[in-house]
Design an enzyme around this catalytic site. Sequence first.
Site: not given
Ligand code: NAD
Length: 486
Positions: A155, A254, A288, A467
């Site tokens: 994102n 996060e 997020c 963080e």
């Molecule tokens: P996601 O969890 O689908 O993927 C994030 C990353 O994790 C990607 O690089 C993906 O390839 C990897 N991944 C997925 N499954 C995995 C596994 N089993 N093992 C290891 N790696 C794996 O998330 P997304 O769709 O890319 O991002 C959106 C989400 O991120 C939303 O829920 C959003 O709220 C959250 N987000 C949180 C913050 C925060 O600071 N709290 C910031 C930005 C986004």
Amino acid sequence: MSHPLLRHYIAGSFVASSRTFDNVSPVDGRVLGQVCEAGAEEVDAAVTAAVEAQSGPWGGWCAAQRADLLERIADAIERRFEDFVAAEVADTGRPVQQARSLDVARGVHNFRTFAGLIRQSGGEYYEMRAGDGSDVFSYTVRKPHGVVAIISPWNLPLLLLTWKVAPALACGNCVVVKPSEDTPSSATLLAEVMHEVGVPAGVFNLVHGFGPASAGEFLTRHPDVDAITFTGESRTGSTIMKAAAEGVREVSFELGGKNAAVVFADCDFDAAVAGVLRSSFTNAGQVCLCSERVYVERPIYDRFVAALKAGAERLKIGYPHEDGVAMGSLISRKHRDKVLGYFELARAEGATLVTGGGVPVFGDARDDGAFVQPTIWTGLGDDARCMREEVFGPVCHIAPFDSDEEVLRRVNDCAYGLAAALWTRDLARAHRISRRIRVGMVWVNTWFLRDLRTPFGGARLSGLGREGGRHSLDFYSETTTVCVNA
Ligand code: NAD
């Protein structure tokens, strides 16, 4: 992006692998290029390179040298600023102006901030007298964990990746990063920058690929990874936590949010409308911290709904380079389908659609992209799934409330606990309520503004640990106490 093939960066070299996947533009569905997918072998090579670099000359670098390196990385990103903007825009379809002012600017700022912080960081020092009368001096030394795995989402690709790479390197770790499969370009440029500025081979490694049964899972399960930092969905965090339990590795998470904005009747009305418009629709709602639940005090409820509707309908949706464009596409067709699924569900759950609720029709190539209209609902009960689950799209629900206690209870009745925004002129009330909202970050009369020295993170399903500033330095380092009997 003009790169035909995006490769991994391992042990100081760009390397290809036999498996590849398409990098697809969310603006019009065009294939932009191919991306290498790391298997267990490439991930192992990257982790091994990091382990070896940790025991090489890099291990002897002092904090000031690492700070200088971070400054050089920031300078190099600035020199290639427009390349990074182009990469970010191509992968995400966001407005160019946003990529310039937010994504890439923050990438630079992250490296400069942690360069400054590590220069100034010190340890603890204590004196005491032992039973035999000798002096005892105790002090602490900050050391790297060793190899840190960094897994980031799509994102805010560069912003969120560098938010972790900068403090990890500042503390002397070696890193293996895995960006989202949907946004591989800016991370590849970052590897080029690392190469250009002479980051020692193996200190920064990049592997591309997916999560389960791919680069992400191989990385988090690798026994030589000492700590894992992850930003993404709560469910993924839970899976990674299980992998990290093997070997008792440290984690920092996060995760997702279902954030509330609370608008009190005494607010600066226009500022609140503009603020909620931003907090609900920035980056097409794919932040997020976005407000998906908006609570408005009853005396101004109808007026607020009308004003937010008018604001949402004024947001220009379009190509990233168009003048005045406020909202680009979502990240992918797959994500758009998920968001549209929630639009369907909201109807079934009895929502009243105030505006949006569908897909804009352009009559050109963008119809093959991943656009969604800014959408506002009212009328859902607090237990509706659309009020409890993170949609992560350009959508919010507005509900009226009658008292501070009531709204506090409803805001806190949530499995997530990332952020909240309060809009009021009564600062005493804002302080009182801020103390009781169960989230990691409360904004008062603003949104998204951050001093990077402050702690950042979420409660419950929204994350683990903090963080930011010295909290990042604490996560990315081990503290050793040295006790000297003098
Ligand atoms: P996601 O969890 O689908 O993927 C994030 C990353 O994790 C990607 O690089 C993906 O390839 C990897 N991944 C997925 N499954 C995995 C596994 N089993 N093992 C290891 N790696 C794996 O998330 P997304 O769709 O890319 O991002 C959106 C989400 O991120 C939303 O829920 C959003 O709220 C959250 N987000 C949180 C913050 C925060 O600071 N709290 C910031 C930005 C986004």
